[in-house]
Write a protein that holds these residues in place. Structure first.
Motif, mmCIF file in Angstrom:
data_model
loop_
_atom_site.group_PDB
_atom_site.id
_atom_site.type_symbol
_atom_site.label_atom_id
_atom_site.label_comp_id
_atom_site.label_asym_id
_atom_site.label_seq_id
_atom_site.Cartn_x
_atom_site.Cartn_y
_atom_site.Cartn_z
ATOM 1 N N GLN A 25 47.853 30.393 35.069
ATOM 2 C CA GLN A 25 48.155 31.531 34.874
ATOM 3 C C GLN A 25 47.571 32.235 33.312
ATOM 4 O O GLN A 25 46.684 33.446 32.533
ATOM 5 N N LYS A 26 47.360 30.813 32.409
ATOM 6 C CA LYS A 26 46.616 31.299 30.650
ATOM 7 C C LYS A 26 45.447 30.565 30.998
ATOM 8 O O LYS A 26 44.665 32.066 30.305
ATOM 9 N N VAL A 27 44.533 30.068 31.956
ATOM 10 C CA VAL A 27 42.939 30.667 31.769
ATOM 11 C C VAL A 27 43.063 31.574 32.428
ATOM 12 O O VAL A 27 41.481 32.387 31.822
ATOM 13 N N ALA A 28 43.486 32.426 33.233
ATOM 14 C CA ALA A 28 43.219 33.658 33.796
ATOM 15 C C ALA A 28 43.597 34.579 32.698
ATOM 16 O O ALA A 28 42.439 35.910 32.866
ATOM 17 N N ALA A 29 44.377 34.926 31.902
ATOM 18 C CA ALA A 29 44.783 35.964 30.832
ATOM 19 C C ALA A 29 43.192 35.329 29.605
ATOM 20 O O ALA A 29 43.167 36.738 29.323
ATOM 21 N N ARG A 30 43.015 34.747 29.582
ATOM 22 C CA ARG A 30 42.021 34.429 28.878
ATOM 23 C C ARG A 30 40.349 34.881 29.161
ATOM 24 O O ARG A 30 40.161 35.892 29.098
ATOM 25 N N ILE A 31 39.835 34.031 30.462
ATOM 26 C CA ILE A 31 39.404 35.097 31.903
ATOM 27 C C ILE A 31 39.798 36.752 31.526
ATOM 28 O O ILE A 31 38.552 37.686 31.543
ATOM 29 N N ASN A 32 40.837 37.375 32.477
ATOM 30 C CA ASN A 32 40.926 38.995 31.932
ATOM 31 C C ASN A 32 40.681 39.344 30.675
ATOM 32 O O ASN A 32 39.643 40.623 30.757
ATOM 33 N N LEU A 35 36.424 39.149 29.572
ATOM 34 C CA LEU A 35 34.942 39.720 30.801
ATOM 35 C C LEU A 35 35.747 40.993 31.291
ATOM 36 O O LEU A 35 35.426 41.409 32.552
ATOM 37 N N ALA A 36 36.479 41.352 30.596
ATOM 38 C CA ALA A 36 37.019 42.788 30.709
ATOM 39 C C ALA A 36 35.987 43.532 30.870
ATOM 40 O O ALA A 36 34.809 44.028 30.341
ATOM 41 N N GLY A 37 35.513 44.616 32.143
ATOM 42 C CA GLY A 37 34.317 45.560 32.196
ATOM 43 C C GLY A 37 33.088 45.613 32.587
ATOM 44 O O GLY A 37 32.398 45.551 33.355
ATOM 45 N N GLN A 38 33.414 43.642 33.255
ATOM 46 C CA GLN A 38 32.153 42.816 33.622
ATOM 47 C C GLN A 38 31.671 42.967 35.144
ATOM 48 O O GLN A 38 30.716 42.775 35.201
ATOM 49 N N ASN A 39 33.316 43.092 36.122
ATOM 50 C CA ASN A 39 32.746 43.018 37.076
ATOM 51 C C ASN A 39 32.627 41.649 37.924
ATOM 52 O O ASN A 39 31.277 41.146 38.605
ATOM 53 N N PHE A 52 43.178 25.939 43.992
ATOM 54 C CA PHE A 52 41.879 26.200 42.681
ATOM 55 C C PHE A 52 41.964 28.143 42.588
ATOM 56 O O PHE A 52 42.614 28.724 41.637
ATOM 57 N N ALA A 53 40.993 27.484 42.869
ATOM 58 C CA ALA A 53 40.401 29.571 42.960
ATOM 59 C C ALA A 53 41.081 30.902 43.402
ATOM 60 O O ALA A 53 41.727 31.539 43.192
ATOM 61 N N ALA A 54 41.730 30.213 44.506
ATOM 62 C CA ALA A 54 42.840 31.431 45.109
ATOM 63 C C ALA A 54 43.686 31.681 44.836
ATOM 64 O O ALA A 54 44.297 32.677 43.905
ATOM 65 N N ASP A 55 45.110 30.301 43.349
ATOM 66 C CA ASP A 55 45.652 30.470 42.498
ATOM 67 C C ASP A 55 45.155 31.379 41.200
ATOM 68 O O ASP A 55 45.573 32.744 41.035
ATOM 69 N N LEU A 56 43.887 30.825 40.631
ATOM 70 C CA LEU A 56 43.613 31.994 39.878
ATOM 71 C C LEU A 56 42.786 33.616 39.837
ATOM 72 O O LEU A 56 43.104 34.286 39.226
ATOM 73 N N GLU A 59 45.580 35.639 39.443
ATOM 74 C CA GLU A 59 45.930 36.142 38.532
ATOM 75 C C GLU A 59 44.628 36.881 37.746
ATOM 76 O O GLU A 59 45.585 37.466 36.481
ATOM 77 N N ILE A 60 43.448 36.964 38.777
ATOM 78 C CA ILE A 60 42.705 37.685 37.585
ATOM 79 C C ILE A 60 43.078 39.256 38.237
ATOM 80 O O ILE A 60 43.596 39.955 39.359
ATOM 81 N N THR A 61 42.903 40.144 37.091
ATOM 82 C CA THR A 61 43.605 41.683 37.032
ATOM 83 C C THR A 61 42.477 42.155 36.197
ATOM 84 O O THR A 61 42.674 43.723 36.608
ATOM 85 N N ILE A 62 41.195 41.806 36.252
ATOM 86 C CA ILE A 62 40.061 42.570 36.233
ATOM 87 C C ILE A 62 39.364 43.161 37.717
ATOM 88 O O ILE A 62 38.804 41.817 38.343
ATOM 89 N N ASP A 63 38.521 43.590 37.398
ATOM 90 C CA ASP A 63 37.111 44.162 38.956
ATOM 91 C C ASP A 63 36.520 43.098 38.620
ATOM 92 O O ASP A 63 35.865 42.227 38.067
ATOM 93 N N SER A 64 36.198 42.617 40.002
ATOM 94 C CA SER A 64 35.800 41.074 40.345
ATOM 95 C C SER A 64 36.257 40.526 41.609
ATOM 96 O O SER A 64 36.371 41.871 42.811
ATOM 97 N N GLU A 65 34.402 40.323 42.077
ATOM 98 C CA GLU A 65 35.238 39.168 43.376
ATOM 99 C C GLU A 65 34.635 37.809 43.623
ATOM 100 O O GLU A 65 34.823 37.613 42.025
ATOM 101 N N ILE A 66 34.559 37.686 44.791
ATOM 102 C CA ILE A 66 34.539 36.012 44.960
ATOM 103 C C ILE A 66 34.361 35.594 46.478
ATOM 104 O O ILE A 66 34.078 36.456 47.425
#
Length: 178
Positions: A25-32, A35-39, A52-56, A59-66
């Motif tokens: 959750q802490k890592v995801a908050a930093r990434i959010n 990297l906001a606005g960068q998709n 790890f990728a599934a759980d992370l 927690e990602i709330t910004i636009d993104s893909e995997i």
């Protein structure tokens, strides 16, 4: 959590799932935030990083893909020092921010190899997110941008990490006891 046996090795409890989830959750908050606005395109390194990728990613709330790549660099409990690509990346990453999602960075050989491959495809930025980081084992000059947990140089299993393909399904992380 009790001592468990996988093949010929015994493992004892090391990091429980609650601590793992808090770190994610802490890592995801930093990434959010970073990297906001960068998709960003998250690139999960299979097989170990899938849990790890599934759980992370949840927690990602910004636009993104995997997407996924598959690499292999371990035999038994040791890094081979060589990285073998099993499944490469199919997506175009030109001018994209990518986040390589790893289960563990120890020697750094796998991340170094992946970053070299990705750089040749002209991304805007390459970041690395790892569940676990063993600074004592690092043999390459690489940067891990997002580390959930730092651990000493010991062999572990569980939460996606394996010993000869066994133990990935454990909900907690165990450390070798022999």
């Amino acid at each position: 959590m009790n001592t468990i046996q996988i093949k010929d090795k015994k493992f004892v409890p090391y990091i429980d799932r609650k601590k793992i989830q808090e770190a994610i959750q802490k890592v995801a908050a930093r990434i959010n935030e970073d990297l906001a606005g960068q998709n960003p395109l998250f690139i999960c390194v299979l097989n170990g990083a899938f849990v790890f990728a599934a759980d992370l990613f949840r927690e990602i709330t910004i636009d993104s893909e995997i997407t996924f790549m598959r690499m292999k660099s371990y035999s038994g409990t040791q890094s081979t020092g060589r990285v073998k690509e099993i499944q490469g990346l199919g997506e175009d990453i030109t001018e994209r921010t990518v986040v390589v999602v790893e289960d563990i960075v120890d020697t750094g050989y796998t991340i170094q190899h992946i970053k070299e491959q990705l750089r040749a495809r002209n991304p805007k930025d390459i970041r690395v997110a790892s569940l676990l980081f063993k600074p004592e084992a690092l043999k390459c000059d690489i940067k891990v941008d997002y580390v959930a947990l730092e651990i000493p140089n010991a062999f572990i299993v569980g939460y996606g990490l394996d010993y000869d393909e066994q133990g990935r399904n454990l909900k907690d992380i165990y450390v070798i006891s022999e």
